[in-house]
Design a protein around this motif. Sequence first.
Motif, PDB file in Angstrom:
ATOM      1  N   VAL A  18       2.389 108.514  27.160  1.00 40.40           N
ATOM      2  CA  VAL A  18       1.421 108.175  27.682  1.00 40.40           C
ATOM      3  C   VAL A  18       0.887 106.831  27.513  1.00 40.40           C
ATOM      4  O   VAL A  18       0.196 106.408  27.811  1.00 40.40           O
ATOM      5  CB  VAL A  18       0.071 109.540  26.798  1.00 40.40           C
ATOM      6  CG1 VAL A  18      -1.235 108.959  26.547  1.00 40.40           C
ATOM      7  CG2 VAL A  18       0.802 110.654  27.430  1.00 40.40           C
ATOM      8  N   THR A  19       0.903 105.921  26.255  1.00 37.33           N
ATOM      9  CA  THR A  19       0.661 105.333  25.792  1.00 37.33           C
ATOM     10  C   THR A  19       1.237 104.227  26.794  1.00 37.33           C
ATOM     11  O   THR A  19       0.684 102.859  26.660  1.00 37.33           O
ATOM     12  CB  THR A  19       1.425 104.816  23.594  1.00 37.33           C
ATOM     13  OG1 THR A  19       0.273 106.036  23.128  1.00 37.33           O
ATOM     14  CG2 THR A  19       0.344 103.605  23.990  1.00 37.33           C
ATOM     15  N   ILE A  20       2.254 104.076  26.516  1.00 36.27           N
ATOM     16  CA  ILE A  20       3.322 103.347  27.590  1.00 36.27           C
ATOM     17  C   ILE A  20       2.414 103.372  28.956  1.00 36.27           C
ATOM     18  O   ILE A  20       2.305 102.425  29.857  1.00 36.27           O
ATOM     19  CB  ILE A  20       4.973 103.601  27.444  1.00 36.27           C
ATOM     20  CG1 ILE A  20       5.163 102.892  26.140  1.00 36.27           C
ATOM     21  CG2 ILE A  20       5.427 102.482  28.374  1.00 36.27           C
ATOM     22  CD1 ILE A  20       6.767 103.459  25.828  1.00 36.27           C
ATOM     23  N   GLY A  21       2.233 104.012  29.156  1.00 35.72           N
ATOM     24  CA  GLY A  21       1.996 105.289  31.195  1.00 35.72           C
ATOM     25  C   GLY A  21       0.905 104.083  30.815  1.00 35.72           C
ATOM     26  O   GLY A  21       0.409 103.382  32.159  1.00 35.72           O
ATOM     27  N   LEU A  22      -0.433 104.174  30.331  1.00 35.56           N
ATOM     28  CA  LEU A  22      -1.484 103.408  30.437  1.00 35.56           C
ATOM     29  C   LEU A  22      -1.436 101.659  29.790  1.00 35.56           C
ATOM     30  O   LEU A  22      -2.197 101.623  30.513  1.00 35.56           O
ATOM     31  CB  LEU A  22      -2.479 103.672  28.792  1.00 35.56           C
ATOM     32  CG  LEU A  22      -2.842 105.311  29.182  1.00 35.56           C
ATOM     33  CD1 LEU A  22      -3.816 105.804  27.669  1.00 35.56           C
ATOM     34  CD2 LEU A  22      -3.613 105.787  30.207  1.00 35.56           C
ATOM     35  N   GLY A  23      -0.486 101.469  29.511  1.00 36.60           N
ATOM     36  CA  GLY A  23      -0.006 100.365  29.038  1.00 36.60           C
ATOM     37  C   GLY A  23       0.554  99.366  30.705  1.00 36.60           C
ATOM     38  O   GLY A  23      -0.222  98.585  30.946  1.00 36.60           O
ATOM     39  N   PHE A  24       0.890 100.186  31.397  1.00 38.50           N
ATOM     40  CA  PHE A  24       1.270 100.157  32.457  1.00 38.50           C
ATOM     41  C   PHE A  24       0.499 100.426  33.246  1.00 38.50           C
ATOM     42  O   PHE A  24       0.336  99.382  34.652  1.00 38.50           O
ATOM     43  CB  PHE A  24       2.973 100.529  33.139  1.00 38.50           C
ATOM     44  CG  PHE A  24       4.075  99.742  32.326  1.00 38.50           C
ATOM     45  CD1 PHE A  24       4.538  98.340  33.348  1.00 38.50           C
ATOM     46  CD2 PHE A  24       4.621 100.389  30.982  1.00 38.50           C
ATOM     47  CE1 PHE A  24       5.582  97.638  31.769  1.00 38.50           C
ATOM     48  CE2 PHE A  24       5.891  99.665  31.095  1.00 38.50           C
ATOM     49  CZ  PHE A  24       6.470  98.582  31.118  1.00 38.50           C
ATOM     50  N   LEU A  25      -0.002 101.256  33.660  1.00 39.04           N
ATOM     51  CA  LEU A  25      -1.251 100.958  34.072  1.00 39.04           C
ATOM     52  C   LEU A  25      -2.434 100.536  34.098  1.00 39.04           C
ATOM     53  O   LEU A  25      -2.802  99.455  35.397  1.00 39.04           O
ATOM     54  CB  LEU A  25      -1.851 102.557  34.946  1.00 39.04           C
ATOM     55  CG  LEU A  25      -3.436 102.967  35.056  1.00 39.04           C
ATOM     56  CD1 LEU A  25      -2.758 103.255  36.110  1.00 39.04           C
ATOM     57  CD2 LEU A  25      -3.604 104.714  34.357  1.00 39.04           C
ATOM     58  N   PRO A  45       4.566 100.103  39.929  1.00 38.13           N
ATOM     59  CA  PRO A  45       4.652  99.964  38.740  1.00 38.13           C
ATOM     60  C   PRO A  45       3.194 101.123  38.473  1.00 38.13           C
ATOM     61  O   PRO A  45       3.167 101.832  37.929  1.00 38.13           O
ATOM     62  CB  PRO A  45       3.875  98.913  38.243  1.00 38.13           C
ATOM     63  CG  PRO A  45       4.213  97.696  39.625  1.00 38.13           C
ATOM     64  CD  PRO A  45       4.390  99.018  40.671  1.00 38.13           C
ATOM     65  N   VAL A  46       1.566 101.586  39.716  1.00 35.94           N
ATOM     66  CA  VAL A  46       0.873 102.333  39.060  1.00 35.94           C
ATOM     67  C   VAL A  46       1.164 103.893  39.321  1.00 35.94           C
ATOM     68  O   VAL A  46       0.869 105.111  38.609  1.00 35.94           O
ATOM     69  CB  VAL A  46      -0.348 102.105  39.951  1.00 35.94           C
ATOM     70  CG1 VAL A  46      -1.638 103.438  39.943  1.00 35.94           C
ATOM     71  CG2 VAL A  46      -1.401 100.970  39.758  1.00 35.94           C
ATOM     72  N   LEU A  47       1.707 104.033  40.323  1.00 42.80           N
ATOM     73  CA  LEU A  47       2.757 105.470  40.852  1.00 42.80           C
ATOM     74  C   LEU A  47       3.513 105.323  39.153  1.00 42.80           C
ATOM     75  O   LEU A  47       3.992 106.911  38.959  1.00 42.80           O
ATOM     76  CB  LEU A  47       3.757 105.505  42.052  1.00 42.80           C
ATOM     77  CG  LEU A  47       4.113 106.710  42.090  1.00 42.80           C
ATOM     78  CD1 LEU A  47       3.467 107.781  42.119  1.00 42.80           C
ATOM     79  CD2 LEU A  47       5.028 106.269  43.454  1.00 42.80           C
ATOM     80  N   LEU A  48       4.728 105.012  38.955  1.00 47.61           N
ATOM     81  CA  LEU A  48       5.507 105.366  37.756  1.00 47.61           C
ATOM     82  C   LEU A  48       4.101 105.458  36.132  1.00 47.61           C
ATOM     83  O   LEU A  48       4.902 106.099  35.519  1.00 47.61           O
ATOM     84  CB  LEU A  48       6.843 104.445  37.417  1.00 47.61           C
ATOM     85  CG  LEU A  48       7.083 104.241  38.388  1.00 47.61           C
ATOM     86  CD1 LEU A  48       8.780 103.350  38.267  1.00 47.61           C
ATOM     87  CD2 LEU A  48       8.280 105.133  38.302  1.00 47.61           C
ATOM     88  N   ILE A  53       2.637 109.148  32.254  1.00 54.76           N
ATOM     89  CA  ILE A  53       1.230 109.677  31.839  1.00 54.76           C
ATOM     90  C   ILE A  53       1.715 110.606  31.501  1.00 54.76           C
ATOM     91  O   ILE A  53       0.776 112.039  30.971  1.00 54.76           O
ATOM     92  CB  ILE A  53      -0.186 109.074  32.646  1.00 54.76           C
ATOM     93  CG1 ILE A  53      -0.051 107.670  31.310  1.00 54.76           C
ATOM     94  CG2 ILE A  53      -1.080 109.607  31.904  1.00 54.76           C
ATOM     95  CD1 ILE A  53      -1.531 106.916  32.886  1.00 54.76           C
ATOM     96  N   ALA A  54       1.824 111.819  32.807  1.00 60.38           N
ATOM     97  CA  ALA A  54       2.068 113.310  33.852  1.00 60.38           C
ATOM     98  C   ALA A  54       2.817 113.560  32.612  1.00 60.38           C
ATOM     99  O   ALA A  54       2.962 114.434  31.939  1.00 60.38           O
ATOM    100  CB  ALA A  54       1.952 113.630  34.740  1.00 60.38           C
ATOM    101  N   LEU A  55       4.173 112.693  32.118  1.00 59.31           N
ATOM    102  CA  LEU A  55       5.242 113.760  31.619  1.00 59.31           C
ATOM    103  C   LEU A  55       4.688 113.197  30.087  1.00 59.31           C
ATOM    104  O   LEU A  55       4.984 114.250  29.494  1.00 59.31           O
ATOM    105  CB  LEU A  55       6.733 112.528  31.757  1.00 59.31           C
ATOM    106  CG  LEU A  55       7.881 112.558  30.842  1.00 59.31           C
ATOM    107  CD1 LEU A  55       8.219 114.423  31.529  1.00 59.31           C
ATOM    108  CD2 LEU A  55       7.975 112.094  31.023  1.00 59.31           C
TER     109      LEU A  55
END
Length: 152
Positions: A18-25, A45-48, A53-55
């Motif tokens: 989640v943290t990595i996903g939020l950073g990339f988002l 990048p936003v889709l990934l 984050i969902a995963l």
Amino acid sequence: MEFSRVLSKDLVAGLVFVTIGLGFLWGGLDYRVGTVSEMGPGFFPVLLAILLIALGAVVALKSLTGVRESLESVNLRGIVFVIGATALFGILIRPAGMLIAVFVLTALGAFASMQFRARNAVLLAVGLTVFCLVIFNWGLGMPFPVLGYWLQ
């Protein structure tokens, strides 16, 4: 209650995702996202990031039910060498070139393993360097310098 008993491996992994996903988002939203039919540079990048984050949320929530495998210890050696090797790759790619940067990334990253063997690390580094040069530079024609300005 002991701290390591509260944290399960899945909970920590989910929170890291989640943290990595939020950073990339956050970084991806600086670019135009566009639509599915007209994708902008930020779309992928936003889709990934959203998928990560969902995963991560699913993994973290799943850890709250069922059998918990407690987090015994953290391999700081692995974390330090993997992050350090990646950062050094980013620093070296332009001035030293792809040849040196990929070799250093792989050789230094091999130190993260508790079963590190110098001979195997060098063989892996040579093989991965050749593979990356063939695929990215000559196969795909990407503009990574083989030798950077330090070596020219």
